[in-house]
Scaffold this motif. Structure first.
Motif, mmCIF file in Angstrom:
data_model
loop_
_atom_site.group_PDB
_atom_site.id
_atom_site.type_symbol
_atom_site.label_atom_id
_atom_site.label_comp_id
_atom_site.label_asym_id
_atom_site.label_seq_id
_atom_site.Cartn_x
_atom_site.Cartn_y
_atom_site.Cartn_z
ATOM 1 N N GLU A 176 0.829 -1.203 0.000
ATOM 2 C CA GLU A 176 0.000 0.000 0.000
ATOM 3 C C GLU A 176 0.867 1.258 0.000
ATOM 4 N N LEU A 177 1.995 1.197 0.678
ATOM 5 C CA LEU A 177 2.920 2.335 0.680
ATOM 6 C C LEU A 177 3.391 2.646 -0.743
ATOM 7 N N VAL A 178 3.822 1.607 -1.453
ATOM 8 C CA VAL A 178 4.316 1.792 -2.815
ATOM 9 C C VAL A 178 3.197 2.327 -3.717
ATOM 10 N N ALA A 179 1.992 1.754 -3.583
ATOM 11 C CA ALA A 179 0.859 2.211 -4.392
ATOM 12 C C ALA A 179 0.571 3.685 -4.129
ATOM 13 N N ARG A 180 0.622 4.068 -2.857
ATOM 14 C CA ARG A 180 0.377 5.466 -2.497
ATOM 15 C C ARG A 180 1.472 6.374 -3.050
ATOM 16 N N ALA A 181 2.709 5.896 -3.056
ATOM 17 C CA ALA A 181 3.818 6.696 -3.578
ATOM 18 C C ALA A 181 3.617 7.030 -5.053
ATOM 19 N N TYR A 182 3.099 6.050 -5.814
ATOM 20 C CA TYR A 182 2.788 6.329 -7.222
ATOM 21 C C TYR A 182 1.589 7.265 -7.340
ATOM 22 N N ALA A 183 0.583 7.042 -6.489
ATOM 23 C CA ALA A 183 -0.662 7.819 -6.581
ATOM 24 C C ALA A 183 -0.440 9.298 -6.298
ATOM 25 N N VAL A 184 0.448 9.612 -5.368
ATOM 26 C CA VAL A 184 0.658 11.020 -4.990
ATOM 27 C C VAL A 184 1.824 11.659 -5.738
ATOM 28 N N GLY A 185 2.415 10.898 -6.678
ATOM 29 C CA GLY A 185 3.439 11.504 -7.524
ATOM 30 C C GLY A 185 4.846 11.489 -6.985
ATOM 31 N N VAL A 186 5.120 10.629 -6.000
ATOM 32 C CA VAL A 186 6.485 10.532 -5.484
ATOM 33 C C VAL A 186 7.358 9.703 -6.426
ATOM 34 N N LEU A 187 6.801 8.611 -6.957
ATOM 35 C CA LEU A 187 7.529 7.742 -7.882
ATOM 36 C C LEU A 187 7.067 7.995 -9.313
ATOM 37 N N ALA A 188 8.026 7.961 -10.235
ATOM 38 C CA ALA A 188 7.726 8.246 -11.641
ATOM 39 C C ALA A 188 6.999 7.066 -12.285
ATOM 40 N N PRO A 189 5.835 7.284 -12.887
ATOM 41 C CA PRO A 189 5.107 6.190 -13.542
ATOM 42 C C PRO A 189 5.791 5.778 -14.843
ATOM 43 N N GLY A 190 5.691 4.508 -15.193
ATOM 44 C CA GLY A 190 6.206 4.031 -16.461
ATOM 45 C C GLY A 190 7.711 3.960 -16.550
ATOM 46 N N VAL A 191 8.395 3.960 -15.415
ATOM 47 C CA VAL A 191 9.862 3.909 -15.415
ATOM 48 C C VAL A 191 10.319 2.680 -14.647
ATOM 49 N N TRP A 192 11.251 1.918 -15.241
ATOM 50 C CA TRP A 192 11.829 0.761 -14.548
ATOM 51 C C TRP A 192 13.339 0.791 -14.711
ATOM 52 N N PRO A 193 14.102 0.549 -13.627
ATOM 53 C CA PRO A 193 13.621 0.349 -12.260
ATOM 54 C C PRO A 193 12.995 1.630 -11.711
ATOM 55 N N PRO A 194 12.138 1.487 -10.704
ATOM 56 C CA PRO A 194 11.434 2.655 -10.159
ATOM 57 C C PRO A 194 12.395 3.728 -9.656
ATOM 58 N N VAL A 195 12.039 4.972 -9.906
ATOM 59 C CA VAL A 195 12.838 6.106 -9.434
ATOM 60 C C VAL A 195 11.908 7.198 -8.924
ATOM 61 N N PRO A 196 12.387 8.020 -7.992
ATOM 62 C CA PRO A 196 11.587 9.174 -7.566
ATOM 63 C C PRO A 196 11.412 10.151 -8.721
ATOM 64 N N VAL A 197 10.316 10.872 -8.719
ATOM 65 C CA VAL A 197 10.036 11.871 -9.769
ATOM 66 C C VAL A 197 11.161 12.886 -9.855
ATOM 67 N N THR A 198 11.745 13.273 -8.732
ATOM 68 C CA THR A 198 12.834 14.260 -8.731
ATOM 69 C C THR A 198 14.029 13.769 -9.532
ATOM 70 N N ASP A 199 14.274 12.446 -9.533
ATOM 71 C CA ASP A 199 15.392 11.906 -10.294
ATOM 72 C C ASP A 199 15.163 12.042 -11.795
ATOM 73 N N THR A 200 13.903 11.867 -12.254
ATOM 74 C CA THR A 200 13.617 12.001 -13.679
ATOM 75 C C THR A 200 13.726 13.457 -14.103
ATOM 76 N N ASP A 201 13.434 14.379 -13.169
ATOM 77 C CA ASP A 201 13.541 15.815 -13.490
ATOM 78 C C ASP A 201 14.976 16.216 -13.740
ATOM 79 N N GLU A 202 15.909 15.499 -13.073
ATOM 80 C CA GLU A 202 17.311 15.876 -13.177
ATOM 81 C C GLU A 202 17.988 15.279 -14.394
ATOM 82 N N ARG A 203 17.312 14.350 -15.084
ATOM 83 C CA ARG A 203 17.924 13.694 -16.243
ATOM 84 C C ARG A 203 17.890 14.586 -17.476
#
Length: 203
Positions: A176-203
């Protein structure tokens, strides 16, 4: 270590206030890991509200007084809100003659701007960088032990952060924690391996 398991933010400082060791709870208040607090001045991390308090404590320590000292402080939480609370410093040493170290504990009293005294509700998406990293590792199937290795924390440190997140988001388990992390935008959707959204912003 028992030190890492204590839920209260705790640090051991030298007599000048330089952090020698800190537990995960203390590091979480600063949005970092315990190792990165080493050598930092505790009064740079937590701003005293009355400079006179600090002066009186410094004078008492020079005279080797062994009372408990309390300082009202403010600091910026990892989510950007202003927090306020109280630092308690207890001098500890093996002998009376020895220069004491300081066992420093932080009591969080609330959040909000200066003088408003009102708690401020943080949105669920506000997580510290270390919390986001742990969530990404969990989403990728990492165990607590592996998350600890990857983040430089102990397993108890990782568990502490997960408990904080579970309480904050009212999550019943890690799935449920992981699901919530995706739902509230902490983890980047459609990215594997999973990364925080902030990491994708820095790429």
């Amino acid at each position: 270590m028992l030190f890492d398991r204590v839920a209260v933010p705790v640090a051991v400082c030298d007599v000048y206030g330089s952090v020698q060791a800190a537990n995960p709870a203390m590091a979480a208040e600063c949005g970092t890991t315990p190792g990165r607090l080493r050598g930092r001045d505790v009064l740079d991390l937590f701003r005293p509200q009355e400079s006179g308090q600090v002066d009186r404590i410094a004078q008492a320590l020079r005279l080797r007084h062994r009372s408990r000292y309390q300082v009202s402080v403010r600091w910026q939480a990892p989510n950007g809100t202003e927090r306020y609370g109280e630092l308690t410093a207890d001098p500890v040493s093996d002998t009376v003659e020895e220069t004491p170290a300081l066992l420093v504990m932080l009591r969080v009293q609330g959040e909000g701007g200066p003088g408003d005294g009102k708690p401020d509700e943080a949105t669920p998406a506000h997580v510290t960088p270390i919390e986001a990293r742990i969530l990404a590792l969990l989403a990728g199937g990492a165990t607590t032990a592996r998350a600890a290795r990857e983040t430089g924390l102990t397993t108890d440190g990782v568990t502490y952060h997960l408990r904080r997140l579970s309480a904050r988001w009212d999550a019943a388990n890690r799935t449920e924690l992981v699901a919530r992390a995706y739902a509230v935008g902490v983890l980047a959707p459609g990215v594997w391996p999973p990364v925080p959204v902030t990491d994708t912003d820095e790429r």
